[in-house]
Design a protein around this motif. Structure first.
Motif: not given
Length: 424
Positions: A366-378, A380-385
């Motif tokens: 489950f993703h928590a603090g993530t974002k998609e950018q140019n086909g990659e998952v980055l 984007a928060g303190g708690r990430v996954i």
């Protein structure tokens, strides 16, 4: 049905995962969502408190039901906003109206509610600027440690456990006179310290009937062995081994029923989730706090154990016939391990590339603090996954979740390897 989930964290990822399994679902939208929710539906770039934008989106996309994840839009009145407009009041919102949301939005309100309906909780009194001196004198009559709670929402940081009288006096002054937590600590609840073990019980209600969801225990401290700073949650397990049938029947009779009945008696309409934070004190349950939504990371452990169609249950809430809906829970154990950014809960870096998620085969990611950018998952928060495993035994689930948490990589990644091991 077309459904809109409001929120962007691990909780909302878990909701999206579960709702996507429903035969009743046509289209799923998540506002704003994250890189993980893209697997289950379409992300919508709307803030959680942009009620006007959400309303327009709901009309444009023929939304049949809105599920609110976080507390902020509920406390700020998203449900009331939808009811106030003729063109959208037919769209059911799962989550209480503003008055019911005060169960979480105001510690003083919830304490008064519990006292009024004889719901077991720690003894307490509330103080503000007008009676601060009285509050300081009251502290002198209390046993140590003493608990101070900011009345309003303080991003999970508004609860202090003071070990000395001087510390309690200093902190009470800092909270009220110096606005340590801003307007959230205009009123402070001074509460008796309860010694026991914490857990959470979740309830879904249509305002009359209810379903008791699986119990869960989360782990707040950043460090192994429950040491270090508090976080939003480093992991969770469900069910809770020490919450047996006898204990949970006490919770239902003494807390859940009086809570749902109390809301009715007080003429507070309530359609949604009630998160009951409990302390098990020698086998007796006491309420520490109410939240008016599901917890995070507990949702990631609770929802995978629910075998019923979640959309069918939510429809039962919306239509006021939840008692007619089928509801079953798996006997398996779920363990969730949270991967966080280096430095969290202090300053941390975002924008780190996350890899190897596809190598996790035996757990749900489950993703928590993530974002998609140019086909990659980055990150984007303190708690990430959040990595969740469902297994026959607690020990097997702990081993699998911990192993799978180790398979995912991003720079600075940290996770606790001891989630749940205190219960074996």
């Amino acid at each position: 049905m077309n459904i809109l989930i409001i929120g962007s964290g691990g909780r909302e990822s878990a909701f999206a995962y579960k709702i996507a399994q429903s035969k009743k679902l046509d289209k799923l939208f998540i506002a704003p969502g994250n890189a993980g929710t893209l697997a289950y539906g379409e992300n919508v770039p709307l803030k959680v408190t942009d009620f006007e934008g959400q309303a327009q989106f709901a009309l444009d996309n023929k939304i049949d039901l809105i599920l609110v994840g976080p507390e902020e839009p509920l406390v700020k009145g998203i449900h009331d906003y939808f009811l106030s407009r003729e063109d959208i009041k037919h769209i059911p919102v799962i989550g209480p109206q503003q008055e019911g949301a005060q169960l979480e939005g105001s510690k003083d309100f919830s304490k008064q509610f519990m006292q009024r309906h004889q719901i077991p909780t720690a003894a307490s009194r509330s103080f503000d600027r007008s009676n601060l001196e009285e509050g300081l004198a009251y502290l002198e009559t209390q046993n140590l440690p003493i608990v101070l709670k900011a009345d309003g929402l303080a991003a999970g940081k508004g609860v202090l456990i003071c070990e000395s009288l001087q510390e309690a006096k200093d902190e009470l002054k800092a909270m009220i006179a110096d606005a340590k937590f801003g307007a959230a600590s205009d009123v402070v609840v001074v509460e008796e310290f309860l010694k026991g073990i914490e857990l959470s019980v979740f309830v879904l209600t249509d305002g009359t009937s209810y379903k008791v969801l699986p119990s869960a225990k989360d782990y707040k401290r950043i460090g192994e062995g429950d040491t270090g700073l508090n976080t939003g949650g480093m992991g969770s397990i469900s069910p809770v081994p020490f919450a047996d049938e006898i204990f949970l029947s006490k919770v239902e009779e003494r807390i859940i029923k009086p809570t749902v009945d109390g809301l009715k008696k007080d003429n507070i309409p309530y359609k949604g989730f009630i998160f009951i934070g409990l302390m098990n004190v020698g086998g007796e349950p006491f309420v520490i706090e109410y939240n008016v939504r599901m917890g995070d990371p507990e949702t990631e452990s609770v929802l995978p154990r629910i075998e019923s169609d979640l959309v069918d249950l939510l429809e039962g809430v919306a239509q006021g016939n939840l008692d007619t809906r089928s509801y079953t829970v798996s006997s398996k154990t779920a363990v969730t391990v949270m991967l966080v950014s280096g430095g969290y809960p202090g300053d941390y870096e975002s924008g780190k590339v996350i890899s190897n998620i596809e190598n996790v085969k035996e757990s749900i990611v489950f993703h928590a603090g993530t974002k998609e950018q140019n086909g990659e998952v980055l990150s984007a928060g303190g708690r990430v996954i959040a990595v969740t495993t469902l297994q026959d035994t607690l020990f097997d689930a702990l081993q699998q979740a911990t192993a799978d948490a180790g398979r995912i990589y991003f720079d600075g990644k940290y996770f606790r390897r001891d989630i749940g091991f205190d219960l074996i």
